[in-house]
Scaffold this motif. Structure first.
Motif, PDB file in Angstrom:
ATOM      1  N   ILE A 116       0.826  -1.218   0.000  1.00 36.98           N
ATOM      2  CA  ILE A 116       0.000   0.000   0.000  1.00 36.98           C
ATOM      3  C   ILE A 116       0.855   1.260   0.000  1.00 36.98           C
ATOM      4  O   ILE A 116       0.690   2.142  -0.856  1.00 36.98           O
ATOM      5  CB  ILE A 116      -0.934   0.012   1.225  1.00 36.98           C
ATOM      6  N   TYR A 117       1.762   1.363   0.974  1.00 35.64           N
ATOM      7  CA  TYR A 117       2.445   2.640   1.240  1.00 35.64           C
ATOM      8  C   TYR A 117       3.769   2.808   0.498  1.00 35.64           C
ATOM      9  O   TYR A 117       4.334   3.902   0.540  1.00 35.64           O
ATOM     10  CB  TYR A 117       2.654   2.810   2.745  1.00 35.64           C
ATOM     11  N   PHE A 121       1.761   3.233  -3.670  1.00 31.07           N
ATOM     12  CA  PHE A 121       1.871   4.682  -3.501  1.00 31.07           C
ATOM     13  C   PHE A 121       2.830   5.280  -4.525  1.00 31.07           C
ATOM     14  O   PHE A 121       2.510   6.272  -5.187  1.00 31.07           O
ATOM     15  CB  PHE A 121       2.354   4.987  -2.081  1.00 31.07           C
ATOM     16  N   PHE A 122       4.004   4.675  -4.661  1.00 28.48           N
ATOM     17  CA  PHE A 122       5.002   5.223  -5.567  1.00 28.48           C
ATOM     18  C   PHE A 122       4.594   5.062  -7.027  1.00 28.48           C
ATOM     19  O   PHE A 122       4.904   5.923  -7.857  1.00 28.48           O
ATOM     20  CB  PHE A 122       6.358   4.558  -5.315  1.00 28.48           C
ATOM     21  N   GLU A 123       3.917   3.957  -7.359  1.00 31.41           N
ATOM     22  CA  GLU A 123       3.490   3.747  -8.733  1.00 31.41           C
ATOM     23  C   GLU A 123       2.293   4.637  -9.092  1.00 31.41           C
ATOM     24  O   GLU A 123       2.241   5.216 -10.171  1.00 31.41           O
ATOM     25  CB  GLU A 123       3.109   2.275  -8.944  1.00 31.41           C
ATOM     26  N   ARG A 124       1.365   4.748  -8.166  1.00 28.77           N
ATOM     27  CA  ARG A 124       0.096   5.404  -8.450  1.00 28.77           C
ATOM     28  C   ARG A 124       0.208   6.924  -8.442  1.00 28.77           C
ATOM     29  O   ARG A 124      -0.433   7.618  -9.254  1.00 28.77           O
ATOM     30  CB  ARG A 124      -0.942   4.956  -7.408  1.00 28.77           C
ATOM     31  N   TYR A 125       1.019   7.479  -7.537  1.00 30.47           N
ATOM     32  CA  TYR A 125       0.998   8.925  -7.328  1.00 30.47           C
ATOM     33  C   TYR A 125       2.269   9.638  -7.788  1.00 30.47           C
ATOM     34  O   TYR A 125       2.526  10.766  -7.373  1.00 30.47           O
ATOM     35  CB  TYR A 125       0.731   9.227  -5.851  1.00 30.47           C
ATOM     36  N   PHE A 137       7.970  12.035   1.581  1.00 35.40           N
ATOM     37  CA  PHE A 137       7.291  12.673   2.714  1.00 35.40           C
ATOM     38  C   PHE A 137       5.822  12.277   2.782  1.00 35.40           C
ATOM     39  O   PHE A 137       5.296  11.959   3.856  1.00 35.40           O
ATOM     40  CB  PHE A 137       7.416  14.195   2.604  1.00 35.40           C
ATOM     41  N   MET A 138       5.135  12.285   1.637  1.00 30.36           N
ATOM     42  CA  MET A 138       3.715  11.964   1.631  1.00 30.36           C
ATOM     43  C   MET A 138       3.482  10.487   1.931  1.00 30.36           C
ATOM     44  O   MET A 138       2.507  10.131   2.604  1.00 30.36           O
ATOM     45  CB  MET A 138       3.095  12.339   0.278  1.00 30.36           C
ATOM     46  N   SER A 139       4.355   9.639   1.445  1.00 27.35           N
ATOM     47  CA  SER A 139       4.261   8.212   1.783  1.00 27.35           C
ATOM     48  C   SER A 139       4.410   8.008   3.285  1.00 27.35           C
ATOM     49  O   SER A 139       3.634   7.271   3.901  1.00 27.35           O
ATOM     50  CB  SER A 139       5.343   7.427   1.032  1.00 27.35           C
ATOM     51  N   ALA A 140       5.405   8.664   3.878  1.00 24.18           N
ATOM     52  CA  ALA A 140       5.632   8.548   5.318  1.00 24.18           C
ATOM     53  C   ALA A 140       4.464   9.128   6.104  1.00 24.18           C
ATOM     54  O   ALA A 140       4.053   8.569   7.129  1.00 24.18           O
ATOM     55  CB  ALA A 140       6.931   9.250   5.699  1.00 24.18           C
ATOM     56  N   GLY A 163       8.317   5.611   8.716  1.00 21.26           N
ATOM     57  CA  GLY A 163       7.793   5.774   7.362  1.00 21.26           C
ATOM     58  C   GLY A 163       8.777   6.434   6.422  1.00 21.26           C
ATOM     59  O   GLY A 163       8.872   6.071   5.246  1.00 21.26           O
ATOM     60  N   VAL A 164       9.539   7.412   6.942  1.00 15.52           N
ATOM     61  CA  VAL A 164      10.564   8.069   6.123  1.00 15.52           C
ATOM     62  C   VAL A 164      11.660   7.083   5.747  1.00 15.52           C
ATOM     63  O   VAL A 164      12.088   7.010   4.583  1.00 15.52           O
ATOM     64  CB  VAL A 164      11.159   9.284   6.868  1.00 15.52           C
TER      65      VAL A 164
END
Length: 212
Positions: A116-117, A121-125, A137-140, A163-164
């Motif tokens: 998910i995170y 997250f990295f592929e989708r956004y 930052f947004m993922s974390a 998360g970072v």
């Protein structure tokens, strides 16, 4: 559309769970969200991102282990100083359950969170957050914020640096396996050292993992 999806998945849904009068079990909700992310990745041909390929792990260990050992020493020292009765209480009281958790947690919780995170997250956004550091930052932030479902500040605050770290590792290596390996190290140590009670929602399970 992606911005709306991001807000719904990573802001609205955790907030609704937090505000709910009912204690919804986090793991089934995590798996439902994971299924959605896998479905979206499959629609766009990005399922390769969720494969667990251990290649490259040995090269990353010299940077992963010292940071983790520093964290483990600091956290253990703080618990020994301020809440000594909690130190390794779960391991001492329920060693078989602890061993089961050490196997089940990475598979049933860490890997879905990685999907998910990090992978999703990295592929989708990538087009929503074009800067790599903004993406990290947004993922974390999303990863930390979802921990409000446990209804305590400790879970949220502690997962911000985590998360970072995990997002940077994923961005640097492109490997979900390596990111999940690092995530599992930190998470398993939290339960081992006596902090697991902050990361479960069920009252009975909380008593078990905080047993002295």
């Amino acid at each position: 559309m992606k911005v709306v999806e991001f807000l719904v998945l990573f802001a609205v849904l955790p907030t609704l769970v937090y505000l709910s009068r009912f204690r919804l079990p986090p793991l089934p909700m995590l798996w439902v969200l994971t299924a959605y992310c896998l479905w979206m990745l499959s629609r766009h041909g990005n399922l390769d991102a969720v494969r667990l390929n251990p290649a490259g792990l040995l090269r990353q260990l010299p940077s992963i282990l010292p940071l983790f050992l520093l964290f483990a020493l600091i956290l253990t020292g703080l618990i020994h100083r301020y809440v000594p009765d909690d130190l390794f209480g779960f391991v001492r009281s329920h060693p078989k359950l602890w061993a089961l958790l050490m196997v089940g947690y990475p598979l049933l919780s860490v890997y879905p969170q990685g999907i998910i995170y990090r992978a999703f997250f990295f592929e989708r956004y990538r087009t929503v957050f074009p800067s790599l550091w903004l993406m990290i930052f947004m993922s974390a932030a999303a990863f930390a914020y979802v921990h409000i479902v446990f209804r305590n500040w400790f879970a949220v605050v502690l997962t911000i640096p985590g998360g970072v770290i995990f997002a940077i590792r994923y961005a640097h290596t492109g490997s979900l396996f390596i990111s999940c390996f690092e995530h599992a190290l930190y998470g398993c140590w939290l339960f081992t050292v006596g902090m697991g009670k902050w990361f479960v929602s069920d009252a009975r399970l909380r008593r078990l993992v905080s047993a002295k």
